[in-house]
Design an enzyme around this catalytic site. Structure first.
Site, PDB file in Angstrom:
ATOM      1  N   ALA A 288       0.846  -1.204   0.000  1.00  0.00           N
ATOM      2  CA  ALA A 288       0.000   0.000   0.000  1.00  0.00           C
ATOM      3  C   ALA A 288       0.878   1.249   0.000  1.00  0.00           C
ATOM      4  O   ALA A 288       1.808   1.372   0.800  1.00  0.00           O
ATOM      5  CB  ALA A 288      -0.918  -0.015   1.217  1.00  0.00           C
ATOM      6  N   GLY A 329       2.646  -5.486   8.251  1.00  0.00           N
ATOM      7  CA  GLY A 329       2.473  -4.067   7.942  1.00  0.00           C
ATOM      8  C   GLY A 329       1.418  -3.875   6.866  1.00  0.00           C
ATOM      9  O   GLY A 329       0.283  -4.337   6.987  1.00  0.00           O
ATOM     10  N   ASP A 330       1.778  -3.184   5.777  1.00  0.00           N
ATOM     11  CA  ASP A 330       0.849  -2.962   4.672  1.00  0.00           C
ATOM     12  C   ASP A 330       1.246  -3.774   3.453  1.00  0.00           C
ATOM     13  O   ASP A 330       0.929  -3.391   2.322  1.00  0.00           O
ATOM     14  CB  ASP A 330       0.799  -1.467   4.326  1.00  0.00           C
ATOM     15  CG  ASP A 330       2.181  -0.908   3.979  1.00  0.00           C
ATOM     16  OD1 ASP A 330       3.175  -1.667   4.173  1.00  0.00           O
ATOM     17  OD2 ASP A 330       2.278   0.236   3.537  1.00  0.00           O
ATOM     18  N   GLU A 331       1.947  -4.899   3.640  1.00  0.00           N
ATOM     19  CA  GLU A 331       2.367  -5.751   2.539  1.00  0.00           C
ATOM     20  C   GLU A 331       1.458  -6.972   2.456  1.00  0.00           C
ATOM     21  O   GLU A 331       1.168  -7.627   3.467  1.00  0.00           O
ATOM     22  CB  GLU A 331       3.820  -6.204   2.738  1.00  0.00           C
ATOM     23  CG  GLU A 331       4.838  -5.075   2.637  1.00  0.00           C
ATOM     24  CD  GLU A 331       6.267  -5.597   2.757  1.00  0.00           C
ATOM     25  OE1 GLU A 331       6.424  -6.803   3.059  1.00  0.00           O
ATOM     26  OE2 GLU A 331       7.197  -4.805   2.539  1.00  0.00           O
TER      27      GLU A 331
END
Length: 428
Positions: A288, A329-331
């Site tokens: 993201a 996280g955002d992965e």
């Protein structure tokens, strides 16, 4: 090992023994009493017969009339059942005698038995003017007493038989009231043990002790059933805890997506299957863009909600056989398997791009647009091992992230080609 006797056999045997002992005791007691009474009566009877006979032969002794004395002896012996009657003179000479002959061996045996068992002889002096002029000696015939014993023995045997029959009938009746409830309880116990049906209960009994046993047995079943219910509840809790732990071990706690461990395990399974059967698979790495700005602007709660909404959109973009995972996280990562061609992976990438370009509604924080950079690796073009595919996809994703606007609009290709998505500004 000797098989133990059944309670039914012991009960019948006990009844037979008690009945036999009772009848035998009663018969022996009655026989002893009868013997004592009859012996006394017989002794007094013989004394009276001897005394009567001494009065009758007084004249015959005085005149030494053997014929008259003999006739008197025969007459009285026949009437009184005497086996032997004698009139003796003072010097011991026999004036007259009478012996009743035996009628056969049975009569002889009975007479001997009677003589042994009873006092069968009496003597009476013959007196004249106060002096003894002779002696009368008589012996009774014990045949009648011996036959009485035989009849008594037969009667005792019949009584024993009747007692045994009555005892058997009583035993049968007791079996229905005593043994049958015990057998029913034993059968219920075997059934519960074999079928594990602890909800069954023992029926009520008419005997107080058996009723108490049934109540205790049912109370024990209640405790067993309660313990079983507690064990089942504990097992369900443990199973639920194990399922929860297993789910946490293989899934991301925030989004419910697969975690890195499960993603790599499923990827290895897909590699094994594809290597054996042939075909293609693809790995997409997604990151993201601008997520940190969402956290800084709207807070971590809004960032978590944004990640959850992104996970939901990713689920809708793939098939049930595909795997969507949050790596941290955002992965995110997506495993597309099976694939007929690499073009199928590109179409899925376009679908994900289309979904992610739509704004995210974060309630009071407004609508956000969050960009998404993506990189793709395909098997067997970009590698045939997990490290090779993941490294290729990861590097492609970072090239897309730093390529800028022109690179973000390039079409998605194989061999680690970056797949950029629009990096829109965060708007409220």
């Amino acid at each position: 090992m000797t098989r133990p006797a059944t309670f039914q056999k012991l009960l019948r045997r006990g009844h037979l023994r008690v009945a036999s002992a009772a009848v035998m005791t009663f018969g022996c007691t009655l026989a002893v009493i009868a013997h004592v009474l009859m012996s006394g009566v017989q002794e007094r009877h013989l004394e009276l017969v001897a005394r009567t006979l001494s009065y009758s032969v007084e004249a015959a002794i005085t005149f030494r009339d053997e014929q008259t004395a003999g006739e008197l002896l025969r007459d009285i012996a026949g009437r009184e059942g005497l086996v032997d009657a004698r009139v003796l003179l003072p010097d011991g000479a026999v004036l007259a005698s009478h012996v009743t002959p035996d009628s056969g061996p049975v009569d002889r045996l009975m007479r001997r038995v009677g003589e042994v068992l009873m006092h069968s002889e009496a003597r009476s002096p013959v007196l004249l003017d106060g002096r003894t002029i002779g002696l009368v000696r008589v012996r009774s015939d014990g045949t009648l007493y011996a036959w009485l014993l035989v009849y008594g023995a037969v009667g005792a045997v019949l009584c024993i038989g009747a007692s045994l029959a009555a005892g058997t009938l009583m035993t049968r009746r007791m079996e229905r009231s005593l043994i049958e409830p015990i057998n029913q309880l034993a059968a219920l116990t075997r059934s519960i043990r074999s079928e594990r049906t602890y909800d069954r209960r023992a029926p009520p009994a008419r005997i107080a002790e058996l009723q108490a046993l049934s109540e205790d047995f049912n109370a024990m079943l209640d405790e067993v059933q309660l313990g079983q219910a507690e064990l089942l509840a504990t097992h369900r809790r443990l199973q639920s805890d194990n399922d929860l732990l297993a789910h946490k071990a293989w899934h991301d706690e925030l989004t419910g997506l697969a975690n890195r461990s499960q993603f790599e395990r499923r990827l290895q399974e897909a590699l094994n299957s594809t290597g054996a059967r042939g075909g293609h698979l693809a790995v997409l790495f997604l990151d993201a863009d601008g997520f940190k700005a969402v956290n800084d602007t709207a807070g971590h709660a809004a960032g978590d909600r944004l990640l959850t909404m992104m996970a939901d959109r990713l689920r809708t973009a793939v098939r049930e056989t595909d795997v969507v995972a949050r790596l941290g996280g955002d992965e995110f990562a997506v495993l597309l398997h099976p694939l007929r061609s690499v073009d199928d992976a590109r179409r899925v990438g376009q679908k994900i791009h289309s979904l992610m370009t739509q704004s995210f509604d974060l309630d009071e924080h407004g609508h956000f647009h969050c960009g998404l950079s993506a990189g793709m690796a395909t098997y067997p073009l970009d590698g045939d091992t997990i490290p090779a595919l993941l490294d290729t996809a990861d590097r492609a994703m970072y090239r897309a992230k730093h390529a800028g606007k022109r690179a973000r609009h390039k079409p998605l290709t194989g061999q680690g080609t970056p797949y950029p998505t629009p990096h829109d500004k965060i708007a409220q």
